[in-house]
Design a protein around this motif. Sequence first.
Motif, short mmCIF file in Angstrom:
data_model
loop_
_atom_site.label_atom_id
_atom_site.label_comp_id
_atom_site.label_asym_id
_atom_site.label_seq_id
_atom_site.Cartn_x
_atom_site.Cartn_y
_atom_site.Cartn_z
N MET A 1 -28.23 -3.34 -22.05
CA MET A 1 -29.36 -4.15 -22.69
C MET A 1 -30.91 -3.33 -22.13
SD MET A 1 -30.75 -7.21 -23.97
CE MET A 1 -29.61 -8.48 -23.45
N TYR A 2 -30.66 -2.43 -20.88
CA TYR A 2 -31.47 -1.94 -20.90
C TYR A 2 -31.87 -0.45 -22.15
CZ TYR A 2 -34.29 2.55 -18.13
OH TYR A 2 -35.04 3.44 -17.80
N ARG A 3 -30.73 0.04 -22.52
CA ARG A 3 -30.48 0.75 -23.23
C ARG A 3 -30.93 0.53 -24.23
NH1 ARG A 3 -30.99 5.40 -19.54
NH2 ARG A 3 -29.16 5.21 -18.27
N ALA A 4 -30.74 -0.35 -25.03
CA ALA A 4 -30.84 -0.71 -26.25
C ALA A 4 -32.31 -1.71 -26.52
CB ALA A 4 -29.78 -2.09 -26.55
N THR A 5 -33.50 -1.98 -25.46
CA THR A 5 -34.31 -2.43 -25.67
C THR A 5 -35.23 -1.10 -25.40
OG1 THR A 5 -34.48 -3.19 -22.81
CG2 THR A 5 -34.12 -5.11 -24.87
N CYS A 6 -34.74 -0.08 -24.52
CA CYS A 6 -35.75 0.88 -24.41
C CYS A 6 -36.27 2.11 -25.41
CB CYS A 6 -35.48 1.43 -23.17
SG CYS A 6 -36.06 0.59 -22.00
N LEU A 7 -34.52 1.96 -26.94
CA LEU A 7 -34.79 2.61 -27.88
C LEU A 7 -36.29 2.78 -28.83
CD1 LEU A 7 -31.17 1.71 -29.50
CD2 LEU A 7 -31.86 3.50 -28.60
N ARG A 8 -36.49 3.58 -29.03
CA ARG A 8 -37.68 3.47 -30.32
C ARG A 8 -37.18 4.13 -31.46
NH1 ARG A 8 -43.33 3.72 -27.62
NH2 ARG A 8 -42.35 3.91 -24.71
N ASN A 9 -38.04 3.66 -32.58
CA ASN A 9 -38.35 3.63 -33.61
C ASN A 9 -38.42 5.02 -34.01
OD1 ASN A 9 -39.19 4.50 -36.50
ND2 ASN A 9 -38.75 2.37 -36.36
N PRO A 10 -37.98 5.94 -34.05
CA PRO A 10 -37.91 7.49 -34.16
C PRO A 10 -39.36 8.06 -35.56
CG PRO A 10 -35.73 7.19 -35.52
CD PRO A 10 -36.04 5.57 -34.89
N VAL A 11 -39.34 6.99 -36.10
CA VAL A 11 -40.46 7.56 -36.86
C VAL A 11 -41.64 6.60 -36.59
CG1 VAL A 11 -41.60 6.69 -39.48
CG2 VAL A 11 -39.56 7.36 -38.90
N THR A 12 -41.77 5.14 -35.77
CA THR A 12 -43.16 4.95 -35.58
C THR A 12 -43.28 5.25 -33.90
OG1 THR A 12 -42.26 2.49 -35.01
CG2 THR A 12 -42.61 2.97 -37.35
N GLN A 13 -42.56 5.06 -33.38
CA GLN A 13 -42.20 5.15 -32.14
C GLN A 13 -42.50 4.14 -30.71
OE1 GLN A 13 -41.84 8.11 -29.55
NE2 GLN A 13 -40.57 9.15 -31.82
N LYS A 14 -42.93 3.04 -31.87
CA LYS A 14 -42.06 1.80 -31.60
C LYS A 14 -41.32 1.22 -30.75
CE LYS A 14 -45.31 -1.10 -33.79
NZ LYS A 14 -45.41 -2.38 -34.75
N TYR A 15 -41.08 0.18 -29.51
CA TYR A 15 -39.84 -0.25 -29.44
C TYR A 15 -39.25 -0.55 -30.32
CZ TYR A 15 -41.28 0.98 -24.36
OH TYR A 15 -41.81 1.81 -23.63
N CYS A 16 -38.21 -0.27 -31.05
CA CYS A 16 -36.92 -1.40 -31.45
C CYS A 16 -37.46 -2.61 -31.35
CB CYS A 16 -35.70 -0.53 -32.03
SG CYS A 16 -35.21 0.67 -32.14
#
Length: 307
Positions: A181-196
């Motif tokens: 869960m940590y890994r998934a929720t901490c992913l960021r959108n590579p374009v916007t840099q916002k959290y997915c």
Amino acid sequence: MARYNPLYLILITVLCLSCVSAQPVEQNANMHSGRHASGAIIADRQSTTYQEKAARDIVTASNTTSTDMPVPYDTLAYNFANTTSCTDFYTKWRANKTITDCHAISLLLENSNAFFHTLRSSAAITRVLETSCTQDAKKCTSIMDDLAADLLKSENCREDYHNGNSVVKGTYRDLVAYEPMYRATCLRNPVTQKYCFVDAASNSTSPDDYNIYFMPLGNSLGMGSKPTCSECLQTSMDLFSGWAKVDGQPLATTYLPSAKAINAHCGAGFATTNITVGSDAVTGAGLAIPLPRVGMVISALVALSFV
Ligand SMILES: *[C@@H]1O[C@H](CO)[C@@H](O)[C@H](O)[C@H]1NC(C)=O
Ligand SMILES: *[C@@H]1O[C@H](CO)[C@@H](O)[C@H](O)[C@H]1NC(C)=O
Ligand SMILES: *[C@@H]1O[C@H](CO)[C@@H](O)[C@H](O)[C@H]1NC(C)=O
Ligand SMILES: *[C@@H]1O[C@H](CO)[C@@H](O)[C@H](O)[C@H]1NC(C)=O
Ligand SMILES: *[C@@H]1O[C@H](CO)[C@@H](O)[C@H](O)[C@H]1NC(C)=O
């Protein structure tokens, strides 16, 4: 009642050294988020859950300011069979700063009224993730695994666990799912840099974007799901596919059916289905944790069993 599968899971920590890109996220099949007419993001299933809980339980604590970090079980009055031992255990770990400082999203997603409220605001969710994602994942994984093992000790909540208490079973599952869960929720959108996760939770037109985060907690996406076929989704599924190989992780059960549903929508091969789930036995050094069967966890969730 439900007995756990006598499979032994050894630390996810150990695994994670080898499965760098495996992070599962779990989804509640019935969970839907959407934007309310008022503009507030809502999660229907969760609000139902809270209504149910409110009817059943006495609200014990729910006074957080907007700058506070949400905590798990903020509105839950425990009702465990061995009230003294299990309740004391919850009271103790919830007050232990070493544990709470990890700000485990896996514990918050389904068990925190305050976290649920942060879903109304992208800024609030982002702030929570910024705190959670800057914690030492390796250290926190070890803390959560120790806590999961302690939870099942007879002097703590073993009896309630064996009696199928949904809170105890859910806590156990959430602790085991900490790292995916940590890994998934901490992913960021590579374009916007916002959290997915922030994009997903605030997407009113696509509730399934948020639902994918319940996969690591034992809930599959059903056929007919229509998550946005984004890079965030693909990366998340890639993470999850790694964790799905780990024996004892809820993702071992939820990943493949979800990947099939996603591929039906996003195209064959969008998410890999060429994995053997649960094939990585967690053996060797480390902590052995008996894991509950995921199917039983789900039914326990449905048939909430606190009196
Ligand atoms: C929350 O706690 C603060 C300080 O402890 C108190 O002043 C305030 O009245 C509380 N708010 C609610 C809604 O209980
Ligand atoms: C309840 O917990 C206490 C420890 O606090 C333990 O000694 C006792 O055996 C437990 N009772 C049951 C029925 O498991
Ligand atoms: C808090 O948790 C940590 C990590 O599990 C543990 O080492 C420590 O002893 C706990 N502290 C208390 C006061 O229980
Ligand atoms: C929200 O969902 C829609 C429909 O899947 C998608 O087209 C859009 O890109 C999503 N927005 C974000 C910010 O992910
Ligand atoms: C599935 O994975 C195995 C092992 O990684 C690989 O050898 C095989 O070619 C893959 N099959 C397909 C159809 O991709």
